[in-house]
Design an enzyme around this catalytic site. Structure first.
Site, PDB file in Angstrom:
ATOM      1  N   LEU A  51     147.672  23.819  16.059  1.00  0.00           N
ATOM      2  CA  LEU A  51     148.397  22.647  16.538  1.00  0.00           C
ATOM      3  C   LEU A  51     149.886  22.915  16.373  1.00  0.00           C
ATOM      4  CD1 LEU A  51     146.664  19.388  15.191  1.00  0.00           C
ATOM      5  CD2 LEU A  51     147.181  19.906  17.570  1.00  0.00           C
ATOM      6  N   ASP A  52     150.696  22.498  17.352  1.00  0.00           N
ATOM      7  CA  ASP A  52     152.140  22.647  17.217  1.00  0.00           C
ATOM      8  C   ASP A  52     152.629  21.893  15.982  1.00  0.00           C
ATOM      9  OD1 ASP A  52     152.391  24.123  19.591  1.00  0.00           O
ATOM     10  OD2 ASP A  52     152.476  22.292  20.797  1.00  0.00           O
ATOM     11  N   PRO A  53     153.698  22.370  15.340  1.00  0.00           N
ATOM     12  CA  PRO A  53     154.214  21.677  14.141  1.00  0.00           C
ATOM     13  C   PRO A  53     154.529  20.206  14.374  1.00  0.00           C
ATOM     14  CG  PRO A  53     155.177  23.858  14.295  1.00  0.00           C
ATOM     15  CD  PRO A  53     154.394  23.652  15.563  1.00  0.00           C
ATOM     16  N   ALA A  55     153.039  18.185  16.303  1.00  0.00           N
ATOM     17  CA  ALA A  55     151.823  17.435  16.612  1.00  0.00           C
ATOM     18  C   ALA A  55     151.058  17.065  15.346  1.00  0.00           C
ATOM     19  CB  ALA A  55     150.929  18.262  17.537  1.00  0.00           C
ATOM     20  N   ARG A 184     151.993  20.024  26.525  1.00  0.00           N
ATOM     21  CA  ARG A 184     153.436  20.053  26.818  1.00  0.00           C
ATOM     22  C   ARG A 184     153.690  20.494  28.260  1.00  0.00           C
ATOM     23  NH1 ARG A 184     155.963  24.036  23.064  1.00  0.00           N
ATOM     24  NH2 ARG A 184     153.838  24.834  22.731  1.00  0.00           N
TER      25      ARG A 184
END
Length: 301
Positions: A51-53, A55, A184
């Site tokens: 997961l992106d930071p 998120a 995104r």
């Protein structure tokens, strides 16, 4: 998913299990595993999909022998709730980036019409700030160094795209999609398709396959008592289990080669979870072409 069976015995050896973690924002997926590693006293912990930071939401962590089954969990469909902010685009396509483009905010009718094209199989280009490898190096590392990165286009599958709320300039959506989909990128492309610009202002992963974030625990308190036992985790993926008698159990744990199981047809599940006592996983095997091979052999509890 409520009341999932948990591993009750806290073993001195490394716990082999599946953990549902609710990752907070501003923390990398790798860092979110830190407390679990300390709680079960091992570094043998990994996740089945980053997961992106920025998120939040569901992160599937695997420990011990279960790390060898990461491919089963990383291939599952994902579900997200997100907020797309229209009128601006950032270099990272999220709220942590620098604004690079601006445009008028479109009417919701135009956004709704454009969103119809974001269902089914679509082509998308991943963000430059992503973990995709380009010539052996992560794209985000090259992007941070100011290098222009040509990202390869890919095909992904959007199962559901639901608009939940519109509060100009923010669009709240729910998306269920295949592995490898960048939300995104969906935000960016929907902005362009609406005659505007957009980025993902907020993102939360709410489900991975049959596993939901409502059953997850915060990363800072996740420990051995939160493990889902291997046999139960595999059952939730639809992998059948076969009870092994004592001789078969000993042979399986010793990794003894064996032929395909009598009675299994070619169209049956290619994976079998062998158990003893109904729920104690002995081995996960792959069955194809008339023969069986080992994927994982578990320690005896």
């Amino acid at each position: 998913m409520s009341g999932l069976p948990r591993r009750k015995n806290l073993l001195s050896r490394t716990v082999s299990g599946l953990f549902l973690i609710d990752k907070p924002a501003e923390l990398s997926s790798f860092a979110a595993l830190g407390n679990l590693k300390r709680a079960i006293n091992t570094k043998k912990v990994g996740h089945a999909g980053t997961l992106d930071p920025f998120a939040t939401g569901l992160l599937l962590a695997l420990s011990g022998k279960m790390t060898r089954s990461a491919f089963l969990f990383s291939n599952l469909d994902k579900e997200y709730s997100a907020v797309f902010r229209f009128g601006e685009e950032t270099d990272t396509l999220d709220s942590e980036g620098t604004i690079t483009e601006t445009a008028p905010v479109p009417a919701i009718e135009r956004i709704t019409q454009a969103a119809e094209a974001f269902k089914g199989g679509i082509r998308q280009i991943p963000p430059q700030f992503s973990a995709v490898k380009i010539q052996g190096q992560r794209a985000y590392k090259q992007a941070r160094e100011g290098r222009s990165v040509e990202m390869p286009e890919r095909t992904v599958l959007i199962h559901d795209f639901e608009i939940l709320n519109w509060k100009k300039p923010d669009l709240e959506v729910r998306i269920r999609c295949s592995k490898g989909t960048y939300i995104r990128s969906v935000a960016r492309d929907l902005g362009l398709a609406s005659g505007s610009r957009a980025f993902c202002a907020a993102l939360r992963r709410t489900a991975i396959g049959p596993f939901r974030v409502e059953n997850a625990v915060p990363s800072e308190i996740c420990g051995a008592e939160n493990a889902i036992a291997p046999a139960e985790a595999f059952a939730l993926l639809g992998i059948p289990r076969i009870e092994a008698d004592e001789p078969r159990s000993r042979a399986l744990r010793a990794g003894v080669p064996f032929e395909r199981i009598d009675g299994l047809r070619e169209n049956d599940s290619p994976l079998i979870c062998w158990v003893e006592g109904g729920n104690d996983a002995v081995a996960l095997t792959k069955n194809e072409m008339g023969h069986s091979s080992y994927v994982i052999v578990f320690d005896r509890d």
